[in-house]
Motif scaffolding. Structure first.
Motif, mmCIF file in Angstrom:
data_model
loop_
_atom_site.group_PDB
_atom_site.id
_atom_site.type_symbol
_atom_site.label_atom_id
_atom_site.label_comp_id
_atom_site.label_asym_id
_atom_site.label_seq_id
_atom_site.Cartn_x
_atom_site.Cartn_y
_atom_site.Cartn_z
ATOM 1 N N GLU A 196 0.824 -1.222 0.000
ATOM 2 C CA GLU A 196 0.000 0.000 0.000
ATOM 3 C C GLU A 196 0.854 1.267 0.000
ATOM 4 N N GLN A 233 -5.377 6.342 9.412
ATOM 5 C CA GLN A 233 -6.402 6.945 8.547
ATOM 6 C C GLN A 233 -7.739 7.034 9.282
ATOM 7 N N ASN A 289 -1.102 4.264 7.975
ATOM 8 C CA ASN A 289 -1.696 2.934 7.949
ATOM 9 C C ASN A 289 -3.195 3.045 8.227
ATOM 10 N N ASP A 290 -3.897 1.911 8.216
ATOM 11 C CA ASP A 290 -5.364 1.951 8.318
ATOM 12 C C ASP A 290 -5.818 2.638 9.605
#
Ligand SMILES: Nc1nc2c(ncn2[C@@H]2O[C@H](COP(=O)(O)OP(=O)(O)OP(=O)(O)O)[C@@H](O)[C@H]2O)c(=O)[nH]1
Ligand SMILES: [Mg+2]
Length: 629
Positions: A263, A407, A403-404
């Protein structure tokens, strides 16, 4: 903690690393023979329980600055070395300038070869070194006299390093994993091993990574963190990864590549950056200057486009866009150093502000304000504030390597709306939605018989004109809230069709069954007029009106088809094309299969050509794309 040495050739960097760690970082036979460092060397010292200091020993020779640059990017602190006999020399200054451009803020200055000089001389050199460091990130660093030969000062240096390690702490494993490759080799039995500094995130055995910018996949088979076999590693560590992957055989992994979480892969050829030009430069850095761009171990040629003036003066800073000759991996905050075209001189540097700048308008005032926001302490809040119509959040998350979880934290911020791909200030979003509603109402009031406005025309009525992404997102949101509707390519209030004048609406109600029930061949306008006993001009007017709502389409001057009929007719063309050996069909074949007669066939097929559904090739036609209503 990762510490890189720095300093002029022969000043005793490698000797001091050996005195501290017991390791001779000069590995190459040529280095041993010539008694000088050519490439990066690595050594480790256990500063305390769970506290490893990784040393990157760099070459001092000016010809190997490129290797030095590869070593010092991503470090926590510097060990600047100045020999007591020589005092500061050209690469003392250049290395110090590079550390400063890269934003290195911590370090220790060691005055080496203290056994070779009188105490007064050692003291004078210490003061000179301190003065040089005074206007750099190493201002105020402690200065220690040492000798790698007698061991004098080494215990004090160890204590200073321990204190520094305590101050640096363990780096947070924020972001997605990124490792800047500085070495790669093949180990008998194990296969490919790459080593480097982990910039961000964490990695564990079994993870899938990408080699960037090439995009080749790799799987982590084994890990050494700080020279010790380990199940995982994270930001701030020197890491060796044993990799497996079918693509690795064909694509060599080499210094300058990144190994990263898939990603975090975003190769780029343009980089916006706040550039600081060294005060030692004789001339300003002009627009379009050709340069070497160094990012970690990457060395790529390119040009500098100066964004906020004709040039950047020595000692000054300004916004610039780097135009690279090939793609590299770069993310916001990465340190970059520019050297001159012949790679002889360090001229400028700074941190990446935007690795994905827009193709146009790179020097507009709004864009420069956006860049300033990106370079600030809270780029997300800054961009929400600086952008009238928001920004692409996925690009932002990639640029800032979020990273997730990181976010998700931003997505919960108050006062921000996430609409489609865009993150935008909630107040501005509301104003945009209101403006769309207002424009549609104003238009309908002025043109009651119009079906509404096309989305492009609607967007252009706003001042300033919003970009497409956010306009589409706003119209979609308004549609799902039931405030606006779309039909036949027009935006209007739901139920606006009732705005057909009552007598027109009544006539349409009588026309519609005749055209839809006319099979594959609806009646002509005059035929309709005869059937309804209405003037053909009036029939034509209502058909045109209905056409604006997408209820009928004009195929020829005197013939209108409902969408469902056209779809059926397009299906016949597709069947004929599929049946023929070369994918083509003739007008005669179409006429026979459809039964709509010669004239209507000709009109219809020409309509299909115009729509881009078919293409005429001599006597025959070919289907170009799917039929769209
Ligand atoms: N007397 C004395 N000699 C030293 C000391 N430190 C290094 N030397 C000598 O200085 C020479 C250069 O030392 P290196 O450690 O290779 O220097 P360097 O800074 O690593 O050099 P490059 O890597 O080529 O930039 C060697 O001959 C060392 O033995 C010291 O503290 N005292
Ligand atoms: Mg050396």
């Amino acid at each position: 903690m990762i510490v890189a040495t720095a300093g002029h050739i022969d000043h005793g960097k490698t000797s001091l690393v050996k005195a501290l760690t017991g390791t001779d970082a000069d590995r190459l036979p040529e280095e041993k023979a010539r008694g000088l460092t050519i490439d990066l060397g690595f050594a480790y010292w256990q500063a305390g329980p769970g506290q490893t200091v990784g040393f990157i020993d760099v070459p001092g020779h000016e010809r190997f600055i490129k290797n030095m640059l590869a070593g010092v990017t991503g470090i926590d602190a510097a060990l600047l070395i100045v020999a007591a006999d020589d005092g500061p020399m050209p690469q003392t200054r250049e290395h110090l300038a590079i550390l400063d451009l890269l934003g290195v803020q911590r370090g220790i200055i060691a005055v080496t070869k203290a056994d070779r000089a009188e105490p007064e001389r050692v003291q004078a050199v210490a003061e000179e070194a301190q003065a040089l460091a005074a206007d750099t990130g190493l201002a105020g660093a402690s200065v220690l006299p040492v000798s790698a030969i007698t061991g004098e000062g080494v215990p004090e240096l160890r204590r200073a390093l321990q204190r520094l390690a305590g101050a640096v702490g363990r780096r947070r494993a924020a972001g997605r994993f990124r490792l800047a490759v500085d070495r790669s080799f093949t180990l008998r039995g194990a296969g490919l091993v790459v080593t480097g500094t982990a910039f961000s995130g964490a990695v564990k055995v079994g993870d899938r990574l990408l080699v960037s910018p090439g995009g080749v996949e790799a799987r982590v088979r084994a890990i050494h963190a700080e020279n010790v076999e380990s199940h995982a590693a994270q930001a701030g560590q020197r890491v060796a990864l044993n990799l497996a992957g079918a693509g690795l055989r064909r694509h060599a992994v080499s210094r300058g590549d990144w190994l990263l979480a898939p990603e975090a892969h975003g190769p780029t050829r343009r980089i916006d950056i706040r550039l600081r030009v060294l005060g030692s430069e004789a001339r300003p850095l002009r627009d379009r200057t050709p340069v070497h761009v160094h990012l970690g171990a990457v060395d790529v040629t390119g040009r500098v486009a100066v964004l906020d003036g004709p040039s950047i003066a020595p000692g000054a800073a300004g916004w610039a866009q780097l135009l690279l000759d090939r793609e590299i991996g770069a993310l916001a905050g990465d340190g970059i150093v520019l050297r001159d075209q012949s790679a002889m001189r360090t001229i400028a540097g700074g941190r990446v502000a935007d690795p994905f700048p827009p193709a146009r308008g790179r020097a507009r005032p709004e864009r420069l304000a956006e860049l300033a926001a990106r370079a600030g302490d809270d780029p997300f809040a800054g961009l929400v504030e600086a952008t009238a119509f928001g920004f692409d959040f996925a690009r932002f998350a990639l640029a800032y390597n979020l990273n997730d979880a990181e976010q998700a934290v931003l997505r919960r911020r108050n006062g921000v709306v996430f609409a489609g791909p865009v993150a935008v200030d909630a107040g501005r979003w509301q104003a945009l939605c209101d403006a769309f509603e207002r424009e549609v109402d104003a238009w309908t009031a002025a043109h009651p018989d119009s079906p509404g406005l096309g989305p492009v025309a609607l967007r252009r009525r706003l001042d300033p004109v919003p970009p497409r992404d956010i306009a589409e997102a706003a119209l979609a949101a308004l549609a799902s809230a039931g405030k606006l509707a779309r039909s036949g390519g027009f935006v209007h209030r739901p139920g606006h069709r009732a705005a057909l004048a009552p007598e027109e609406e009544a006539l349409w109600q009588r026309i519609e069954p005749l055209v839809t029930e006319g099979g594959l061949r609806p009646p002509r306008v005059r035929e309709l007029a005869d059937m309804l006993k209405v003037d053909h001009v009036q029939v034509e007017g209502v058909l045109r009106q209905a056409g604006r709502f997408g209820l009928v389409r004009r195929v020829a001057d005197n013939r209108w088809f409902p969408p469902a009929t056209l779809k059926g007719l397009a299906g016949i063309a597709e069947t004929l094309a599929a049946e023929s050996a070369d994918g083509r069909f003739t007008a005669a074949a179409y006429k026979d299969r459809s039964g709509i007669g010669r004239n209507v066939t000709i009109e219809l097929l020409e309509f299909f050509d115009k729509e881009g559904f078919t293409r005429r090739e001599g006597d025959a036609r070919r289907i170009v794309r799917e039929w769209r209503e």
